[in-house]
Design an enzyme around this catalytic site. Structure first.
Site, PDB file in Angstrom:
ATOM      1  N   ASP A   1      -1.804   4.831  -6.585  1.00 35.91           N
ATOM      2  CA  ASP A   1      -3.083   4.406  -6.024  1.00 35.91           C
ATOM      3  C   ASP A   1      -3.855   5.526  -5.347  1.00 35.91           C
ATOM      4  O   ASP A   1      -5.021   5.356  -4.997  1.00 35.91           O
ATOM      5  CB  ASP A   1      -2.856   3.254  -5.033  1.00 35.91           C
ATOM      6  CG  ASP A   1      -2.421   1.996  -5.760  1.00 35.91           C
ATOM      7  OD1 ASP A   1      -3.003   1.726  -6.815  1.00 35.91           O
ATOM      8  OD2 ASP A   1      -1.502   1.317  -5.301  1.00 35.91           O
TER       9      ASP A   1
ATOM     10  N   HIS B   1       6.394   5.111  -1.216  1.00 33.04           N
ATOM     11  CA  HIS B   1       6.805   4.163  -2.256  1.00 33.04           C
ATOM     12  C   HIS B   1       8.250   3.772  -2.018  1.00 33.04           C
ATOM     13  O   HIS B   1       9.051   4.591  -1.566  1.00 33.04           O
ATOM     14  CB  HIS B   1       6.667   4.806  -3.646  1.00 33.04           C
ATOM     15  CG  HIS B   1       6.639   3.800  -4.738  1.00 33.04           C
ATOM     16  ND1 HIS B   1       7.780   3.258  -5.285  1.00 33.04           N
ATOM     17  CD2 HIS B   1       5.587   3.204  -5.361  1.00 33.04           C
ATOM     18  CE1 HIS B   1       7.429   2.395  -6.209  1.00 33.04           C
ATOM     19  NE2 HIS B   1       6.118   2.318  -6.267  1.00 33.04           N
TER      20      HIS B   1
HETATM   21  N1  ACO Z   1       1.638   6.238   5.833  1.00 37.34           N
HETATM   22  C1  ACO Z   1       2.354   6.467   6.981  1.00 37.34           C
HETATM   23  N2  ACO Z   1       3.659   6.193   7.125  1.00 37.34           N
HETATM   24  C2  ACO Z   1       4.286   5.661   6.071  1.00 37.34           C
HETATM   25  C3  ACO Z   1       3.619   5.374   4.864  1.00 37.34           C
HETATM   26  C4  ACO Z   1       2.242   5.689   4.757  1.00 37.34           C
HETATM   27  N3  ACO Z   1       1.566   5.465   3.636  1.00 37.34           N
HETATM   28  N4  ACO Z   1       4.492   4.818   3.996  1.00 37.34           N
HETATM   29  C5  ACO Z   1       5.670   4.747   4.629  1.00 37.34           C
HETATM   30  N5  ACO Z   1       5.557   5.262   5.888  1.00 37.34           N
HETATM   31  C6  ACO Z   1       6.635   5.427   6.877  1.00 37.34           C
HETATM   32  C7  ACO Z   1       7.100   4.110   7.446  1.00 37.34           C
HETATM   33  O1  ACO Z   1       6.377   3.792   8.611  1.00 37.34           O
HETATM   34  C8  ACO Z   1       8.563   4.378   7.705  1.00 37.34           C
HETATM   35  O2  ACO Z   1       8.673   5.189   8.856  1.00 37.34           O
HETATM   36  P1  ACO Z   1       9.968   5.045   9.845  1.00 37.34           P
HETATM   37  O3  ACO Z   1      11.173   5.296   8.983  1.00 37.34           O
HETATM   38  O4  ACO Z   1       9.767   6.077  10.904  1.00 37.34           O
HETATM   39  O5  ACO Z   1       9.910   3.636  10.359  1.00 37.34           O
HETATM   40  C9  ACO Z   1       8.983   5.263   6.528  1.00 37.34           C
HETATM   41  O6  ACO Z   1       7.768   5.942   6.125  1.00 37.34           O
HETATM   42  C10 ACO Z   1       9.571   4.501   5.349  1.00 37.34           C
HETATM   43  O7  ACO Z   1       8.596   3.561   4.918  1.00 37.34           O
HETATM   44  P2  ACO Z   1       8.870   2.015   4.647  1.00 37.34           P
HETATM   45  O8  ACO Z   1       7.627   1.254   5.014  1.00 37.34           O
HETATM   46  O9  ACO Z   1      10.170   1.618   5.242  1.00 37.34           O
HETATM   47  O10 ACO Z   1       9.015   2.027   3.083  1.00 37.34           O
HETATM   48  P3  ACO Z   1       8.920   0.755   2.157  1.00 37.34           P
HETATM   49  O11 ACO Z   1       9.672   1.097   0.935  1.00 37.34           O
HETATM   50  O12 ACO Z   1       9.330  -0.483   2.901  1.00 37.34           O
HETATM   51  O13 ACO Z   1       7.349   0.587   1.844  1.00 37.34           O
HETATM   52  C11 ACO Z   1       5.193   1.015   0.926  1.00 37.34           C
HETATM   53  C12 ACO Z   1       6.709   1.206   0.771  1.00 37.34           C
HETATM   54  C13 ACO Z   1       4.864  -0.436   1.241  1.00 37.34           C
HETATM   55  C14 ACO Z   1       4.524   1.400  -0.385  1.00 37.34           C
HETATM   56  C15 ACO Z   1       4.690   1.940   2.063  1.00 37.34           C
HETATM   57  O14 ACO Z   1       4.984   3.293   1.750  1.00 37.34           O
HETATM   58  C16 ACO Z   1       3.195   1.781   2.329  1.00 37.34           C
HETATM   59  O15 ACO Z   1       2.778   0.859   3.030  1.00 37.34           O
HETATM   60  N6  ACO Z   1       2.324   2.703   1.744  1.00 37.34           N
HETATM   61  C17 ACO Z   1       0.896   2.585   1.901  1.00 37.34           C
HETATM   62  C18 ACO Z   1       0.330   1.515   0.971  1.00 37.34           C
HETATM   63  C19 ACO Z   1       0.366   1.939  -0.484  1.00 37.34           C
HETATM   64  O16 ACO Z   1      -0.046   3.027  -0.864  1.00 37.34           O
HETATM   65  N7  ACO Z   1       0.840   1.011  -1.326  1.00 37.34           N
HETATM   66  C20 ACO Z   1       0.899   1.202  -2.771  1.00 37.34           C
HETATM   67  C21 ACO Z   1       2.296   1.347  -3.253  1.00 37.34           C
HETATM   68  S1  ACO Z   1       2.341   1.654  -4.995  1.00 37.34           S
HETATM   69  C22 ACO Z   1       1.968   0.148  -5.658  1.00 37.34           C
HETATM   70  O17 ACO Z   1       2.280  -0.888  -5.154  1.00 37.34           O
HETATM   71  C23 ACO Z   1       1.235   0.157  -6.881  1.00 37.34           C
END
Ligand code: ACO
Length: 430
Positions: free
Chosen positions: A358, A301
């Site tokens: 979620d 998140h």
């Molecule tokens: N699985 C694997 N790796 C992940 C995940 C995940 N679910 N979420 C984040 N990461 C990794 C990223 O690849 C990144 O790695 P790095 O630093 O080595 O490049 C690091 O963790 C930080 O993640 P970001 O994507 O930079 O975080 P951001 O704040 O931009 O994105 C998001 C947040 C979009 C929610 C992301 O965590 C994600 O895609 N999660 C999966 C989808 C999800 O569950 N979405 C629902 C969110 S809650 C809602 O909207 C109601």
């Protein structure tokens, strides 16, 4: 306490010999904010995805991502989801207070008068091809609510709020029934908001008469109602900042919510769990995630760097309510195993990735008999109250100019050496 006002001390920024005094703005809780307006566009700030940008002042919602704390207007989310029904929460978000009995009755009476869908909405639904995604149908049906003899540009936010909060459960129930090949059911004003929704979806199963089910529905709507400047709310307020109607603004929020990185994650999470299949396959799935061949849906998140309190609440709700009805739920057990293993994995520890709302909501909604591709529609139904609350606050309390960010241009330059390509500027990319 002075909220959103200057702290005496300023931040100092020196750029190419120019010194800028940047006021520090105090939050009533949470991070202090640096006001960059003294830059007066002489320099821009660069912040892709707005990871470090406070785009507005707001009183509606507070999240402490490190502590896993969420409040709507200063009231803890657990208290709201446990002790109040969703309509009280809508009143709190939009009007700023939990309603008295009289206020709640008056609010409900106004909604009841506006629930009936227009013939054009029903006609449109009848033409939708079977198999269309429910979120896409929702976008189409919301468009039909805008088509009125009176131009919506002149519709007040309060009138649009009553119209949309009244109609959204009726529209969503009609979409559910359309997917099942069934005709829509008229609302019953004798029922509570959530019981009415359950009735319009499942009149024969009589879930609306089951207190536990209605309570679970209320809690799920409350947990999804609001989440400060998330992607769909930001989209909604961006559209509203152009003075587009609240209907068009809410429609844009639905579009933003549909993506699997945002509201679509609950559907994607259940599909992922089904694909993993059983606990023996968890290590190989997590191996794929660490190799970047898969994403663990329902994890991670932008704001939470500990477990999302909404995930904790739904997990407990599931154990309290749903497991009474079913002895085993293999998907729930698999999700709990997957959570434990991921939380012990270095990849997730290092990045502070925890379950978000979620991770368990889809399992809960499946157990409540909703089809997987309908989950995000339920999210949109609930979040409509949050979107409208932000539209109202931005228009009437903390008004600000049209949302229009700047950019770091790295493209070609007219009249420059034709050999020059954008690569020349690639050193400027982060
Ligand atoms: N699985 C694997 N790796 C992940 C995940 C995940 N679910 N979420 C984040 N990461 C990794 C990223 O690849 C990144 O790695 P790095 O630093 O080595 O490049 C690091 O963790 C930080 O993640 P970001 O994507 O930079 O975080 P951001 O704040 O931009 O994105 C998001 C947040 C979009 C929610 C992301 O965590 C994600 O895609 N999660 C999966 C989808 C999800 O569950 N979405 C629902 C969110 S809650 C809602 O909207 C109601």
């Amino acid at each position: 306490m002075n909220r959103g006002t200057n702290i005496k001390e300023n931040a100092k920024l020196e750029v190419e010999g120019n010194i800028f005094e940047l006021p520090l703005l105090r939050a009533s809780q949470g991070q202090t904010v640096i006001d960059v307006s003294p830059l007066k566009s002489s320099y821009f700030t660069y912040d892709p995805g707005f990871k470090n940008t406070a785009a507005c002042k707001s009183e509606i919602c507070f999240i402490d991502g490190a502590k896993g704390k969420l409040e709507y207007r200063g009231v803890d989310i657990d208290k709201l989801a446990s002790d109040h029904d969703y309509l009280e929460v809508v009143h709190l978000l939009y009007f700023g207070n939990l309603p008295s009995k009289e206020e709640l009755n008056a609010f409900k009476a106004k909604l009841d008068k506006n629930m009936k869908l227009s013939q054009q909405t029903l006609n449109y639904l009848a033409t939708v091809p079977k198999g269309s995604h429910p979120m896409e149908i929702l976008m189409g049906l919301l468009t039909t609510t805008m088509l009125k003899p009176k131009n919506n540009e002149s519709a007040s936010i309060d009138d649009a709020m009553i119209d949309l909060i009244a109609k959204i459960p009726v529209i969503c129930a009609a979409i559910y029934r359309h997917g099942q090949g069934l005709k829509p059911i008229d609302p019953d004003p004798e029922l509570s908001y959530s019981a009415n929704f359950l009735y319009m979806c499942f009149p024969d199963a009589k879930f609306h008469l089951d207190d536990d089910f209605v309570k679970a529905m209320d809690a799920i709507f409350t947990l999804h109602a609001e989440h400060e400047q998330n992607a769909s709310t930001t989209t909604t307020t961006t559209v509203a900042s152009t003075d587009a109607s609240p209907y068009a603004s809410v429609l844009s929020g639905v579009a933003a919510l549909s993506g699997p990185k945002h509201g679509g994650a609950n559907e994607a999470c259940v599909n992922m769990l089904k694909e993993i299949g059983n606990r023996e396959n968890i290590p190989s799935f997590l191996d794929k995630v660490t190799k970047r061949e898969a994403v663990l849906m329902g994890f991670g998140h932008r704001v939470y760097k500990s477990k999302d309190p909404r995930a904790t609440f739904i997990q407990k709700l599931f154990k309290d309510i749903i497991s009474k009805a079913e002895k085993d739920n293999p998907l729930f057990d698999l999700a709990q195993d997957l959570e434990k293993k991921a939380l012990n994995d270095e990849f997730f520890k290092k990045r502070a990735l925890f379950p978000n709302v979620d991770f368990y909501s889809g399992i809960m909604l499946s157990a409540m008999n909703f089809p997987t591709n309908f989950f995000t529609v339920l999210f949109a139904l609930a979040r409509t109250s949050g979107w409208l609350s932000h539209i109202k606050e931005r228009a009437e309390v903390y008004s600000q100019p049209i949302t229009r960010p700047r950019q770091l241009y790295v493209g070609k330059v007219a009249d420059e050496d034709p050999e020059v390509t954008p690569d020349k500027y690639s050193h400027q990319k982060p």
